[in-house]
Design a protein around this motif. Structure first.
Motif, PDB file in Angstrom:
ATOM      1  N   CYS A  91       0.839  -1.201   0.000  1.00 25.36           N
ATOM      2  CA  CYS A  91       0.000   0.000   0.000  1.00 25.36           C
ATOM      3  C   CYS A  91       0.878   1.258   0.000  1.00 25.36           C
ATOM      4  CB  CYS A  91      -0.858   0.058   1.258  1.00 25.36           C
ATOM      5  SG  CYS A  91      -1.732  -1.451   1.639  1.00 25.36           S
ATOM      6  N   SER A  92       0.352   2.283  -0.636  1.00 24.09           N
ATOM      7  CA  SER A  92       1.147   3.516  -0.640  1.00 24.09           C
ATOM      8  C   SER A  92       1.146   4.164   0.747  1.00 24.09           C
ATOM      9  CB  SER A  92       0.641   4.477  -1.710  1.00 24.09           C
ATOM     10  OG  SER A  92      -0.751   4.590  -1.630  1.00 24.09           O
ATOM     11  N   TYR A 105      -7.640  -3.769 -10.140  1.00 20.45           N
ATOM     12  CA  TYR A 105      -7.685  -3.644  -8.687  1.00 20.45           C
ATOM     13  C   TYR A 105      -6.330  -3.120  -8.251  1.00 20.45           C
ATOM     14  CZ  TYR A 105      -8.711  -4.978  -3.828  1.00 20.45           C
ATOM     15  OH  TYR A 105      -8.957  -4.975  -2.477  1.00 20.45           O
ATOM     16  N   GLY A 106      -6.363  -2.125  -7.337  1.00 18.22           N
ATOM     17  CA  GLY A 106      -5.098  -1.600  -6.835  1.00 18.22           C
ATOM     18  C   GLY A 106      -4.751  -0.234  -7.394  1.00 18.22           C
ATOM     19  N   LYS A 107      -5.582   0.232  -8.324  1.00 13.73           N
ATOM     20  CA  LYS A 107      -5.308   1.551  -8.898  1.00 13.73           C
ATOM     21  C   LYS A 107      -5.730   2.622  -7.900  1.00 13.73           C
ATOM     22  CE  LYS A 107      -6.371   4.432 -12.859  1.00 13.73           C
ATOM     23  NZ  LYS A 107      -7.270   4.647 -13.992  1.00 13.73           N
ATOM     24  N   LEU A 108      -6.946   2.495  -7.378  1.00 15.90           N
ATOM     25  CA  LEU A 108      -7.477   3.510  -6.480  1.00 15.90           C
ATOM     26  C   LEU A 108      -7.617   3.008  -5.045  1.00 15.90           C
ATOM     27  CD1 LEU A 108     -10.305   4.707  -8.880  1.00 15.90           C
ATOM     28  CD2 LEU A 108      -8.114   5.837  -8.480  1.00 15.90           C
ATOM     29  N   GLU A 109      -7.711   1.686  -4.868  1.00 12.38           N
ATOM     30  CA  GLU A 109      -7.936   1.129  -3.542  1.00 12.38           C
ATOM     31  C   GLU A 109      -6.893   1.653  -2.561  1.00 12.38           C
ATOM     32  OE1 GLU A 109      -8.416  -0.473  -6.304  1.00 12.38           O
ATOM     33  OE2 GLU A 109     -10.460  -1.213  -6.115  1.00 12.38           O
ATOM     34  N   LEU A 110      -7.334   2.110  -1.412  1.00 11.19           N
ATOM     35  CA  LEU A 110      -6.458   2.639  -0.360  1.00 11.19           C
ATOM     36  C   LEU A 110      -5.481   3.677  -0.908  1.00 11.19           C
ATOM     37  CD1 LEU A 110      -5.660  -0.619   1.618  1.00 11.19           C
ATOM     38  CD2 LEU A 110      -6.906   1.352   2.490  1.00 11.19           C
ATOM     39  N   GLY A 111      -5.939   4.451  -1.840  1.00 10.54           N
ATOM     40  CA  GLY A 111      -5.084   5.484  -2.406  1.00 10.54           C
ATOM     41  C   GLY A 111      -4.042   4.948  -3.371  1.00 10.54           C
ATOM     42  N   GLY A 112      -4.227   3.702  -3.811  1.00  9.07           N
ATOM     43  CA  GLY A 112      -3.291   3.129  -4.788  1.00  9.07           C
ATOM     44  C   GLY A 112      -2.343   2.147  -4.130  1.00  9.07           C
ATOM     45  N   LEU A 113      -2.234   0.960  -4.720  1.00 10.08           N
ATOM     46  CA  LEU A 113      -1.332  -0.059  -4.183  1.00 10.08           C
ATOM     47  C   LEU A 113      -0.128  -0.202  -5.111  1.00 10.08           C
ATOM     48  CD1 LEU A 113      -4.093  -2.797  -3.595  1.00 10.08           C
ATOM     49  CD2 LEU A 113      -3.333  -1.055  -1.968  1.00 10.08           C
ATOM     50  N   ASN A 114       0.971  -0.661  -4.567  1.00 10.36           N
ATOM     51  CA  ASN A 114       2.102  -0.973  -5.446  1.00 10.36           C
ATOM     52  C   ASN A 114       2.007  -2.413  -5.914  1.00 10.36           C
ATOM     53  OD1 ASN A 114       3.260   1.558  -4.118  1.00 10.36           O
ATOM     54  ND2 ASN A 114       4.670   1.062  -5.788  1.00 10.36           N
ATOM     55  N   LYS A 115       0.790  -2.794  -6.206  1.00 11.66           N
ATOM     56  CA  LYS A 115       0.474  -4.119  -6.720  1.00 11.66           C
ATOM     57  C   LYS A 115      -0.801  -3.896  -7.512  1.00 11.66           C
ATOM     58  CE  LYS A 115       0.536  -8.452  -7.130  1.00 11.66           C
ATOM     59  NZ  LYS A 115       1.657  -9.274  -7.559  1.00 11.66           N
ATOM     60  N   ILE A 116      -0.775  -4.220  -8.777  1.00 11.73           N
ATOM     61  CA  ILE A 116      -1.973  -4.011  -9.592  1.00 11.73           C
ATOM     62  C   ILE A 116      -2.479  -5.373 -10.047  1.00 11.73           C
ATOM     63  CG2 ILE A 116      -2.909  -2.923 -11.658  1.00 11.73           C
ATOM     64  CD1 ILE A 116      -0.513  -1.038 -11.577  1.00 11.73           C
ATOM     65  N   TYR A 117      -3.771  -5.579  -9.922  1.00  7.32           N
ATOM     66  CA  TYR A 117      -4.382  -6.815 -10.396  1.00  7.32           C
ATOM     67  C   TYR A 117      -5.218  -6.527 -11.634  1.00  7.32           C
ATOM     68  CZ  TYR A 117      -3.369  -9.496  -6.132  1.00  7.32           C
ATOM     69  OH  TYR A 117      -2.752 -10.171  -5.128  1.00  7.32           O
ATOM     70  N   ILE A 118      -5.090  -7.373 -12.635  1.00  6.80           N
ATOM     71  CA  ILE A 118      -6.049  -7.353 -13.743  1.00  6.80           C
ATOM     72  C   ILE A 118      -6.975  -8.531 -13.473  1.00  6.80           C
ATOM     73  CG2 ILE A 118      -6.368  -7.653 -16.230  1.00  6.80           C
ATOM     74  CD1 ILE A 118      -3.502  -6.532 -16.548  1.00  6.80           C
ATOM     75  N   LEU A 119      -8.237  -8.217 -13.159  1.00  6.63           N
ATOM     76  CA  LEU A 119      -9.183  -9.273 -12.795  1.00  6.63           C
ATOM     77  C   LEU A 119     -10.172  -9.499 -13.935  1.00  6.63           C
ATOM     78  CD1 LEU A 119     -10.031  -8.159  -9.133  1.00  6.63           C
ATOM     79  CD2 LEU A 119      -8.319  -9.812  -9.870  1.00  6.63           C
ATOM     80  N   THR A 120     -10.595 -10.768 -14.089  1.00  4.27           N
ATOM     81  CA  THR A 120     -11.567 -11.070 -15.144  1.00  4.27           C
ATOM     82  C   THR A 120     -12.995 -10.920 -14.635  1.00  4.27           C
ATOM     83  OG1 THR A 120     -11.272 -13.359 -14.511  1.00  4.27           O
ATOM     84  CG2 THR A 120     -10.123 -12.642 -16.481  1.00  4.27           C
ATOM     85  N   ASP A 121     -13.124 -10.638 -13.336  1.00  5.56           N
ATOM     86  CA  ASP A 121     -14.451 -10.473 -12.755  1.00  5.56           C
ATOM     87  C   ASP A 121     -14.312  -9.489 -11.595  1.00  5.56           C
ATOM     88  OD1 ASP A 121     -17.135 -10.855 -12.240  1.00  5.56           O
ATOM     89  OD2 ASP A 121     -17.026 -13.034 -12.469  1.00  5.56           O
TER      90      ASP A 121
END
Lengths: 739, 266
Positions: free
Chosen positions: B78-79, B188-204
């Protein structure tokens, strides 16, 4: 930067020093500002080749103060492209496994019961070789050299030739023989490369290399799907990993893929959707094929396979739409394990051929395998006196063109030993095979019981070792040099060269040296090719390089990576072209074209009866990786997939112990209920079921699928009109019962 | 160094578990041998010796049929990490380029961080009485290498690099997935908690993968972080001074009381 490099290493990000340091500091509340001073570790990198599976991914090994600590794939290697799989990554687990065999062991207890205390006595190599050689000598003198057999990965050929036995029993009939023979007849090579990356349509029949983690194949399919937007269609009774990544999953009835492919051929030909230009130039036997498949209509196939005729038509249309399309075939999946597998492999090749997808980008490419020089013995061994093989290989000239060569009928051996046909067998050398790889295991055990002496060359004291009279410890691949041309899935010419990562940890030897020592003791070493370090340079001689040069060049030798299509009129087939109709098969008394026989089919009748399919988890390689700690932690035990709704009817809950029984044996294991499998099918994970307590982690690790599989004697293959002697392990109906 | 991130594309993952083993190998972590769960996923969660796992999620949807999803799970870096906020010893820090790292030398094993993390990531390592978690292979990254998991991913489901560039790539992938059979695909992870240093591309949607849809840091944590922690260094002397004062005052009071008593008797 918040922290310096030194501080990072202190954090325990990867150094032993940090972990030790933390131990010294213990629970101290206050930080020690001056970290204890450690001598900088002595670090070397060495070139390696992974031998856990046949892909032989190349890697760099990091050696810290003489201890191998990390394996990292080489980006230049066409298989790993820098990325090793779970098995490759845990190589050091095997090297430093405390349970490894460390010296030759002699069984002093009677009997051959897997896992029973063999009362091993540690002996010297001299004594071990003496004993083994004298037992072999005794058998040769009394019963002839044919009474000595070698069971294993084609490694015993030269030794058998030297002593004069034709009995090279190799496992390929349970593995890839069908694919090899079908591809040889059709394309004149042993395998082909599915060019997923450039494909637009990928059609799989039971193929699941995503679920089995063959890196270059899994990567290829994902890249084809994502970069090239290829459509992926999977026919599989189980919702496999590949099916989970596919656009379409078709839960086909097990063993009926051939009917579907023949019907697709029917659609493509009758509707004129084939590539007429390509067929005219490069395909031999198209007219005959067109005539043969007339009777295989989609409606007929639909009744057999549960696949709607409309679906068969649509997929045939999509496949023959002119886009690059491919059907991958690897090993057992759908091909090897049932009658008609040879015809299925040929029908798939025919379908790619008539749509012009052979040796074309996005289709099936001919492999580019770099040749090596293999050393010859000083003196040519005398011709074999007995050419009749115990497995009946001589009766299958397609599979075994010459004694000692080809693939053979692994599964036929126990029956022949028990019957003493065509002659008695007395001594077996077993190399790289476990009881998990022997279908109808109980029958094999009875056959072993009948032998005078069993010599096992092994890395681990597994259950095969516990039933052998003498166990000879083999070195692990990380302790030996290698020169590995890319054979499976070779997209371009490449050779990977490896050096030993560390000195041998224990008193172990390479199999080549063991064979040589045995031959020497038997006085036939002049018939053995040279082995060891001295042949490394010779193997690379044609490239004008020494082994050391190759290592200096980074351990990877590359040919051109540019794709230049090969000539399809000078293949090593009967006509030089792509051979769909084979006069040779006809001459041998088989059907020259892919065909279907409904007597091949079996069907579960009662509610508790099931079809059997098998699979392998991605972090295990058959039975050889189960004692590797990191892999064991991820999957410590095997299990049995059952359809959740069907299991409920049978009163089976998730995790329940169930008994599997077939005509050939019984086995118990835990049930895993899933939605994604046909209600009439169970899937057992292969490679588990070790009974030796001497490999502690792998002890009692679940069901051994081989115990319920048939080991057909050669006559069955003849009745089923199988030209290659395939094992047909899944040609069985299994009863399931909660215990 | 730019802001660096580890991207994970669910649609490319085949659950081969190479990442899990490469992590063990690089971090020299022992195998965490647990009883067999009758499942593809033996470790239900990360633990003190297992920084990353692959989760298996099977769904049966009356319309879409059966789906089988895999999800690599580890520290989200988390940032503005909760673990860092609550740690009384300042064992957590953010690197300039984005990794949240934990210094075992400073850790006292109090495990506040394990309760504060919205993803349940820091885990207690009993054999050392300390907490441990994924470091985003800071030691590798500082040497110009990729994290061990990303380097070993055979299908390229894991990619390590500049966060901004990876976000662009993720947008493209999600658009592609939405147009090709995955209408609910998301980042997922772009905006969550102000942005994570881990980005998920989810299919759902994230809930289908067991990810918290709107992760939050527990309410009292900012108070602790912003008000109490800056003065943490003063707490011990303050407490000592307080107890000294109370010692003296109680003594004085007691003496006084005694005197009174005495007086009372006399």
């Amino acid at each position: 930067m918040g922290l310096t490099r030194r501080e990072f290493f202190k954090l325990g990000g990867g150094s032993i020093a940090a972990i030790a340091g933390a131990g010294i500091l213990g629970n101290s509340l206050f930080n020690n500002p001056e970290a204890p001073a450690y001598a900088a570790p002595r670090i070397e990198y060495k070139h390696g080749v992974c031998e856990i599976c046949e892909m032989n991914c190349a890697f760099l090994g990091k050696i810290e103060n003489g201890r191998l600590v990390k394996l990292e794939g080489k980006p230049k290697d066409q298989h790993s492209r820098g990325a090793l799989c779970a098995k490759g990554n845990s190589g050091i687990n095997m090297l430093y496994d405390p349970d490894r065999l460390k010296a030759p062991l002699l069984k002093t207890a009677p009997g051959r019961i897997p896992g029973q205390d063999p009362k091993w006595k540690k002996i010297s190599w001299d004594e071990a070789i003496n004993r083994a050689a004298s037992e072999i000598q005794k058998a040769i003198e009394k019963y002839g050299p044919q009474s000595v057999i070698w069971i294993g990965h084609n490694k015993g050929t030269d030794f058998l030739r030297a002593i004069g036995s034709p009995n090279n029993i190799n496992h390929q009939s349970t593995c890839n023989a069908v694919r090899i023979m079908a591809t040889r007849i059709t394309l004149g090579v042993a395998n082909y490369v599915p060019d997923f990356e450039n494909s637009k349509y990928i059609l799989c029949f039971g193929w699941d290399q995503l679920g089995k983690a063959k890196n270059s194949l899994a990567r290829g399919l994902i890249e084809g799907k994502i970069k090239n937007n290829a459509k992926v269609v999977v026919f599989d009774p189980r919702f496999s990993t590949t099916a989970s990544k596919a656009h379409e999953w078709i839960p086909i009835r097990p063993g009926t893929d051939l009917a579907v492919v023949l019907a697709m051929l029917n659609v493509i030909i009758s509707e004129g959707r084939y590539n007429a230009d390509f067929v005219a130039k490069y395909v031999e036997g198209f007219e005959e094929l067109a005539e043969e498949v007339k009777k295989y209509t989609p409606e007929w196939a639909s009744k057999i396979s549960d696949v709607p005729a409309g679906t068969i038509r649509r997929i045939a249309h999509e496949f023959s739409g002119g886009c690059p399309a491919v059907i991958p075939i690897h090993k057992r999946e759908a091909i090897q394990v049932r009658p008609g597998g040879f015809e299925l492999a040929r029908a798939c090749l025919a379908m790619m051929a008539i749509t012009g997808n052979i040796e074309r980008r996005g289709g099936a490419l001919l492999p580019r395998i770099a040749p090596l020089n293999y050393p010859k013995p000083k003196e040519k061994p005398p011709e074999l006196q007995v050419t009749e093989r115990i497995d009946g290989g001589h009766l299958f000239p397609l599979a075994v063109p010459k004694p000692l060569s080809g693939t053979g009928l692994y599964q036929s051996v126990p029956d022949m030993i028990l019957r003493g046909e065509p002659y008695p067998v007395k001594v077996a050398v077993v190399y790289g095979q476990s009881l998990q790889s022997m279908p109808e295991t109980e029958k094999w055990l009875k056959a072993f019981e009948k032998l005078d002496y069993v010599i096992n060359i092994n890395i681990y004291p597994d259950d095969m070792a516990t039933i052998s009279d003498l166990v000879l410890p083999e070195s692990v691949y990380l302790e030996t040099p290698h020169i590995s041309p890319r054979i499976t899935n070779a997209r371009y010419y490449q050779i990977a060269v490896a050096e030993p990562m560390v000195k041998k940890l224990y008193d172990t030897k390479e199999v080549d040296e063991i064979k040589y020592l045995l031959a020497k003791k038997l006085g036939v070493d002049k018939y053995m090719p040279p082995h060891g370090e001295k042949v490394l340079d010779y193997k690379l001689k044609r490239y004008g390089l020494t082994y050391k040069d190759a290592l200096k060049k980074g351990g990877i030798l590359n040919g051109s990576q540019k794709f230049t299509p090969k000539d399809l009129t000078s293949l090593r087939t009967e006509s030089g072209k792509i051979q769909i109709y084979s006069p040779k098969l006809k001459e041998l008394g088989y059907n020259p074209l892919p065909w279907f026989d409904e007597t091949w089919l079996i069907e579960p009748k009662a509610d508790d009866e099931f079809y059997l399919v098998t699979s392998r988890p991605p972090m295990h390689r058959h039975s050889k990786t189960h004692n590797m700690r990191w892999l064991h932690a991820i999957m410590p035990e095997g299990f049995i997939y059952i359809n959740a709704a069907k299991a409920e009817k049978l009163g089976i809950k998730d995790g329940d112990m169930v008994e599997l029984s077939s005509k050939y044996g019984k086995e118990t294991g835990k049930a895993k209920l899933i939605q994604g499998i046909r209600p009439d099918t169970i899937c057992v994970l292969h490679g588990f079921g070790n009974k030796s307590p001497y490999i502690k982690l792998a002890y009692n690790n679940g069901p051994n699928d081989s115990r319920i599989m048939p080991a057909y004697p050669k006559e069955v293959n003849m009745t089923l009109k199988d030209p290659v002697g395939a094992s047909m392990d899944c040609h069985v109906i299994v009863k399931v019962r909660k215990v | 160094m730019a802001n660096l991130t580890n991207l994970y594309d669910v649609s490319k993952c085949t659950a081969c578990r190479a990442c899990q083993v490469a992590c063990k190998n690089w971090n020299q972590l022992p195998a965490a041998i647990e009883p067999f769960k009758g499942n593809y996923q033996t470790h239900e969660d990360t633990n003190g010796d297992t920084y990353t796992i692959v989760r298996f999620i099977e769904h049966e949807d009356p319309v879409g049929g059966v789906t089988w999803n895999f999800l690599k799970y580890q520290c989200m870096h988390c940032s503005d990490p909760a673990c860092m906020k609550v740690c009384p010893r300042g064992a957590y820090s953010k690197t300039e380029w984005g990794a949240t790292i934990h210094d075992p030398d400073k850790c006292i094993g109090c495990q506040y961080c394990t309760y504060a993390c919205p993803f349940g990531i820091p885990k207690y390592r009993e054999r050392e009485d300390k907490v441990a978690k994924c470091t985003l292979c800071a030691d590798r990254v500082e040497e110009g290498m990729q994290p061990a998991c990303a380097a070993t991913c055979p299908t390229g489901a894991l990619k390590f690099g500049d966060r901004y560039e990876l976000l662009q790539y993720a947008e493209e992938r999600v658009n592609f997935l939405r147009a090709n059979g995955y209408p609910n695909a998301t980042i997922y992870g772009k905006l969550e908690l102000g942005g994570l240093n881990k980005i998920y591309i989810l299919t759902d949607t994230p809930d289908k993968f067991g990810l918290p849809v709107d992760p939050k840091i527990p309410g009292q944590i900012p108070f602790w972080q912003d008000i109490v922690q800056p003065y943490f260094g003063w707490l011990i002397p303050l407490a000592l001074a307080g107890s000294a004062v109370s010692f003296v005052t109680t003594r004085l009071l007691a003496n006084k009381h005694k005197e009174n008593k005495k007086g009372g008797h006399e």
